[in-house]
Design a protein around this motif. Sequence first.
Motif, PDB file in Angstrom:
ATOM      1  N   MET A  67      44.401  51.442  45.399  1.00 19.38           N
ATOM      2  CA  MET A  67      44.766  51.536  43.998  1.00 19.38           C
ATOM      3  C   MET A  67      43.504  51.722  43.164  1.00 19.38           C
ATOM      4  N   ILE A  68      43.609  52.541  42.180  1.00 21.77           N
ATOM      5  CA  ILE A  68      42.488  52.820  41.291  1.00 21.77           C
ATOM      6  C   ILE A  68      42.505  51.812  40.155  1.00 21.77           C
ATOM      7  N   LEU A  69      41.414  51.077  39.979  1.00 17.71           N
ATOM      8  CA  LEU A  69      41.346  50.045  38.953  1.00 17.71           C
ATOM      9  C   LEU A  69      40.760  50.622  37.669  1.00 17.71           C
ATOM     10  N   ARG A  70      41.519  51.466  37.034  1.00 22.78           N
ATOM     11  CA  ARG A  70      41.172  52.026  35.732  1.00 22.78           C
ATOM     12  C   ARG A  70      42.399  51.910  34.842  1.00 22.78           C
ATOM     13  N   PHE A  71      42.164  51.656  33.566  1.00 16.17           N
ATOM     14  CA  PHE A  71      43.285  51.451  32.655  1.00 16.17           C
ATOM     15  C   PHE A  71      44.186  52.674  32.588  1.00 16.17           C
ATOM     16  N   HIS A 111      45.025  54.725  34.787  1.00 19.51           N
ATOM     17  CA  HIS A 111      45.927  54.761  35.941  1.00 19.51           C
ATOM     18  C   HIS A 111      46.914  53.584  35.910  1.00 19.51           C
ATOM     19  N   LEU A 112      46.399  52.370  35.672  1.00 16.43           N
ATOM     20  CA  LEU A 112      47.250  51.191  35.707  1.00 16.43           C
ATOM     21  C   LEU A 112      48.267  51.151  34.571  1.00 16.43           C
ATOM     22  N   SER A 113      47.951  51.775  33.437  1.00 23.00           N
ATOM     23  CA  SER A 113      48.889  51.751  32.315  1.00 23.00           C
ATOM     24  C   SER A 113      50.170  52.519  32.632  1.00 23.00           C
ATOM     25  N   LYS A 114      50.135  53.390  33.620  1.00 23.15           N
ATOM     26  CA  LYS A 114      51.329  54.132  34.021  1.00 23.15           C
ATOM     27  C   LYS A 114      52.245  53.283  34.904  1.00 23.15           C
ATOM     28  N   VAL A 150      52.684  46.629  37.869  1.00 22.87           N
ATOM     29  CA  VAL A 150      51.444  46.393  38.625  1.00 22.87           C
ATOM     30  C   VAL A 150      50.360  45.869  37.687  1.00 22.87           C
ATOM     31  N   PHE A 151      50.293  46.441  36.483  1.00 22.29           N
ATOM     32  CA  PHE A 151      49.314  45.995  35.491  1.00 22.29           C
ATOM     33  C   PHE A 151      49.527  44.515  35.182  1.00 22.29           C
ATOM     34  N   ARG A 152      50.777  44.128  34.984  1.00 25.64           N
ATOM     35  CA  ARG A 152      51.101  42.733  34.675  1.00 25.64           C
ATOM     36  C   ARG A 152      50.730  41.823  35.847  1.00 25.64           C
ATOM     37  N   THR A 153      50.993  42.268  37.056  1.00 22.76           N
ATOM     38  CA  THR A 153      50.674  41.472  38.239  1.00 22.76           C
ATOM     39  C   THR A 153      49.164  41.275  38.387  1.00 22.76           C
ATOM     40  N   MET A 154      48.404  42.309  38.138  1.00 25.47           N
ATOM     41  CA  MET A 154      46.953  42.230  38.345  1.00 25.47           C
ATOM     42  C   MET A 154      46.224  41.493  37.230  1.00 25.47           C
ATOM     43  N   THR A 155      46.730  41.589  35.993  1.00 20.53           N
ATOM     44  CA  THR A 155      46.014  41.012  34.859  1.00 20.53           C
ATOM     45  C   THR A 155      46.686  39.785  34.271  1.00 20.53           C
ATOM     46  N   GLY A 156      48.002  39.654  34.466  1.00 23.64           N
ATOM     47  CA  GLY A 156      48.743  38.578  33.827  1.00 23.64           C
ATOM     48  C   GLY A 156      49.079  38.894  32.385  1.00 23.64           C
ATOM     49  N   LEU A 157      48.853  40.137  31.960  1.00 26.72           N
ATOM     50  CA  LEU A 157      49.083  40.564  30.580  1.00 26.72           C
ATOM     51  C   LEU A 157      50.045  41.739  30.528  1.00 26.72           C
ATOM     52  N   TRP A 169      47.424  43.399  26.198  1.00 26.34           N
ATOM     53  CA  TRP A 169      46.152  44.026  26.564  1.00 26.34           C
ATOM     54  C   TRP A 169      45.544  44.730  25.358  1.00 26.34           C
ATOM     55  N   SER A 170      46.371  45.428  24.597  1.00 25.96           N
ATOM     56  CA  SER A 170      45.879  46.128  23.410  1.00 25.96           C
ATOM     57  C   SER A 170      45.278  45.151  22.409  1.00 25.96           C
ATOM     58  N   GLU A 171      45.947  44.019  22.205  1.00 24.96           N
ATOM     59  CA  GLU A 171      45.422  43.000  21.297  1.00 24.96           C
ATOM     60  C   GLU A 171      44.097  42.429  21.805  1.00 24.96           C
ATOM     61  N   LEU A 172      44.045  42.142  23.089  1.00 23.20           N
ATOM     62  CA  LEU A 172      42.815  41.617  23.685  1.00 23.20           C
ATOM     63  C   LEU A 172      41.673  42.611  23.535  1.00 23.20           C
ATOM     64  N   LEU A 173      41.954  43.855  23.810  1.00 23.16           N
ATOM     65  CA  LEU A 173      40.926  44.889  23.730  1.00 23.16           C
ATOM     66  C   LEU A 173      40.422  45.054  22.295  1.00 23.16           C
ATOM     67  N   ARG A 174      41.337  44.985  21.322  1.00 22.25           N
ATOM     68  CA  ARG A 174      40.951  45.095  19.916  1.00 22.25           C
ATOM     69  C   ARG A 174      40.005  43.966  19.524  1.00 22.25           C
TER      70      ARG A 174
END
Length: 80
Positions: A1-5, A7-10, A14-21, A26-31
Amino acid sequence: MILRFEHLSKHPAVFRTMTGLTLSQWSELLRDVLPRHTRARRERLLGALPQQKRQRAFGGGQQGALSAADQVLLAVVWLR
């Protein structure tokens, strides 16, 4: 699996499983985190301490392969 946003945003499950978000969390955290990340990087590169001497000019050397958002993503996955 490619660990880039990009790719994972699609794959939200899987994104939720890997990050818990969710993607909206994620958008709020990144902001919140990206300005701090940028400021810390600038301070590190410019040399926050006057006694530090640079070996290369500002911007010299190898550039990172990950974007700032991908660096934060990697840190979140690692901390999880």
